[in-house]
Scaffold this active site. Sequence first.
Site, mmCIF file in Angstrom:
data_model
loop_
_atom_site.group_PDB
_atom_site.id
_atom_site.type_symbol
_atom_site.label_atom_id
_atom_site.label_comp_id
_atom_site.label_asym_id
_atom_site.label_seq_id
_atom_site.Cartn_x
_atom_site.Cartn_y
_atom_site.Cartn_z
ATOM 1 N N ILE A 1 0.843 -1.274 0.075
ATOM 2 C CA ILE A 1 -0.091 -0.083 0.141
ATOM 3 C C ILE A 1 0.834 1.466 0.071
ATOM 4 O O ILE A 1 0.516 2.208 -0.683
ATOM 5 C CB ILE A 1 -1.016 0.003 1.287
ATOM 6 C CG1 ILE A 1 -2.068 -1.028 0.955
ATOM 7 C CG2 ILE A 1 -1.649 1.350 1.497
ATOM 8 C CD1 ILE A 1 -2.939 -1.476 2.362
ATOM 9 N N ASP B 1 11.347 4.083 5.385
ATOM 10 C CA ASP B 1 11.332 2.454 5.344
ATOM 11 C C ASP B 1 12.698 1.979 5.973
ATOM 12 O O ASP B 1 13.722 2.672 5.521
ATOM 13 C CB ASP B 1 11.032 1.919 4.076
ATOM 14 C CG ASP B 1 10.265 0.541 4.292
ATOM 15 O OD1 ASP B 1 10.485 -0.382 5.008
ATOM 16 O OD2 ASP B 1 9.203 0.340 3.499
ATOM 17 N N ASP C 1 14.174 3.371 11.234
ATOM 18 C CA ASP C 1 13.672 2.549 12.028
ATOM 19 C C ASP C 1 12.498 3.188 12.804
ATOM 20 O O ASP C 1 12.550 4.199 13.514
ATOM 21 C CB ASP C 1 14.615 2.076 13.275
ATOM 22 C CG ASP C 1 14.103 1.111 14.311
ATOM 23 O OD1 ASP C 1 12.981 0.917 14.251
ATOM 24 O OD2 ASP C 1 14.927 0.694 15.100
ATOM 25 N N ASN D 1 1.487 4.330 7.496
ATOM 26 C CA ASN D 1 1.189 3.237 6.689
ATOM 27 C C ASN D 1 1.842 1.952 7.110
ATOM 28 O O ASN D 1 1.333 1.013 7.183
ATOM 29 C CB ASN D 1 1.549 3.220 5.230
ATOM 30 C CG ASN D 1 1.595 2.045 4.569
ATOM 31 O OD1 ASN D 1 0.426 1.551 4.382
ATOM 32 N ND2 ASN D 1 2.707 1.546 4.167
ATOM 33 N N TYR E 1 -3.248 -7.742 16.808
ATOM 34 C CA TYR E 1 -3.280 -6.570 15.434
ATOM 35 C C TYR E 1 -4.178 -5.800 15.604
ATOM 36 O O TYR E 1 -4.249 -4.501 15.327
ATOM 37 C CB TYR E 1 -3.140 -7.697 14.240
ATOM 38 C CG TYR E 1 -3.335 -6.880 12.927
ATOM 39 C CD1 TYR E 1 -2.278 -6.076 12.497
ATOM 40 C CD2 TYR E 1 -4.482 -6.934 11.961
ATOM 41 C CE1 TYR E 1 -2.257 -5.272 11.230
ATOM 42 C CE2 TYR E 1 -4.634 -6.114 11.041
ATOM 43 C CZ TYR E 1 -3.393 -5.434 10.531
ATOM 44 O OH TYR E 1 -3.412 -4.900 9.088
ATOM 45 N N ILE F 1 -6.975 -6.512 0.862
ATOM 46 C CA ILE F 1 -6.494 -5.984 -0.288
ATOM 47 C C ILE F 1 -5.502 -7.006 -1.023
ATOM 48 O O ILE F 1 -4.786 -7.476 -0.245
ATOM 49 C CB ILE F 1 -5.836 -4.850 0.224
ATOM 50 C CG1 ILE F 1 -6.693 -3.809 0.964
ATOM 51 C CG2 ILE F 1 -4.929 -4.184 -0.907
ATOM 52 C CD1 ILE F 1 -7.793 -3.208 0.033
ATOM 53 N N THR G 1 -2.220 -8.029 -1.977
ATOM 54 C CA THR G 1 -0.858 -7.711 -1.783
ATOM 55 C C THR G 1 0.130 -8.978 -1.892
ATOM 56 O O THR G 1 -0.573 -10.132 -1.898
ATOM 57 C CB THR G 1 -0.631 -6.878 -0.374
ATOM 58 O OG1 THR G 1 -0.748 -7.793 0.580
ATOM 59 C CG2 THR G 1 -1.394 -5.828 -0.385
ATOM 60 N N LEU H 1 1.950 -10.129 0.352
ATOM 61 C CA LEU H 1 1.667 -10.883 1.566
ATOM 62 C C LEU H 1 0.272 -11.570 1.750
ATOM 63 O O LEU H 1 0.114 -12.719 2.107
ATOM 64 C CB LEU H 1 1.707 -9.955 2.596
ATOM 65 C CG LEU H 1 1.634 -10.396 4.268
ATOM 66 C CD1 LEU H 1 2.731 -11.635 4.159
ATOM 67 C CD2 LEU H 1 1.608 -9.350 5.088
#
Length: 243
Positions: free
Chosen positions: A18, A37, A53, A79, A143, A176, A178, A180
């Site tokens: 995303i 990132d 980080d 994100n 989560y 979504i 992706t 993963l």
Amino acid sequence: MASQKPNAVIVTGGSRGIGAAVIAALADSSTSVINFDIAKPSDDQDCVFRRVDLTNAHQIENTVGELKEEFSIVGLVNNAGFSISHSLSETTDADFEKLVPLNMVGPAYCAKAVAETMKEAGWGRIVNVSSRAALGKSNRTAYAATKGAMISMTRVWALELAQHNITVNAVGPGPISTELFEKVNPKGSPQERALVSSIPVGRLGTTADVARAVQFFLEETSGFITGQTLYVCGGLTAGIADI
């Protein structure tokens, strides 16, 4: 005197999924995009990359401090995140130790750092990427807790920052497609077919679907919308009951 520095948006976790779609959606705008990132993006990604980080408050603060010398940071997309799929009986301290720093505390660090630069600019837009799982999803105790926290923080920050012309909103993606997602739900698999059949619009979402919602909240003209959560879920949150 108004700043002559170019406007910029920071996207965390922008090297794939995303985050990468958000950066691509912003590529044609006049706003510079900065990717925070730990993973390096693809060579063709049009952005400024900083290896950060996102669980380290000092690193975030120092990096934002360096960037504000060159850019007027008027946007932040929180994100970056991580998921663990465990039932309640399987949930341990380790789940929270892994998820809370990145999914919950990191976004707060980033928002705190950029809010001061936005005040200097006279306006700003913060978008938190939460999840439909915050409304309830099996096997997502830790989560869902962290993603629910993002929605709560969105509302708090919206109230605190509104007087500075800074809006804070959240986007809650549903299923979504992706890389993963496809590892867990291979294309054509029974679990993927069952999931798609449960979505009112009849398909999985794309990263571009989420990016468009994020882009809307980032626009300077979206200044009368704050403290809201937009679910990009194909209608799943509307509620379906066979009676």
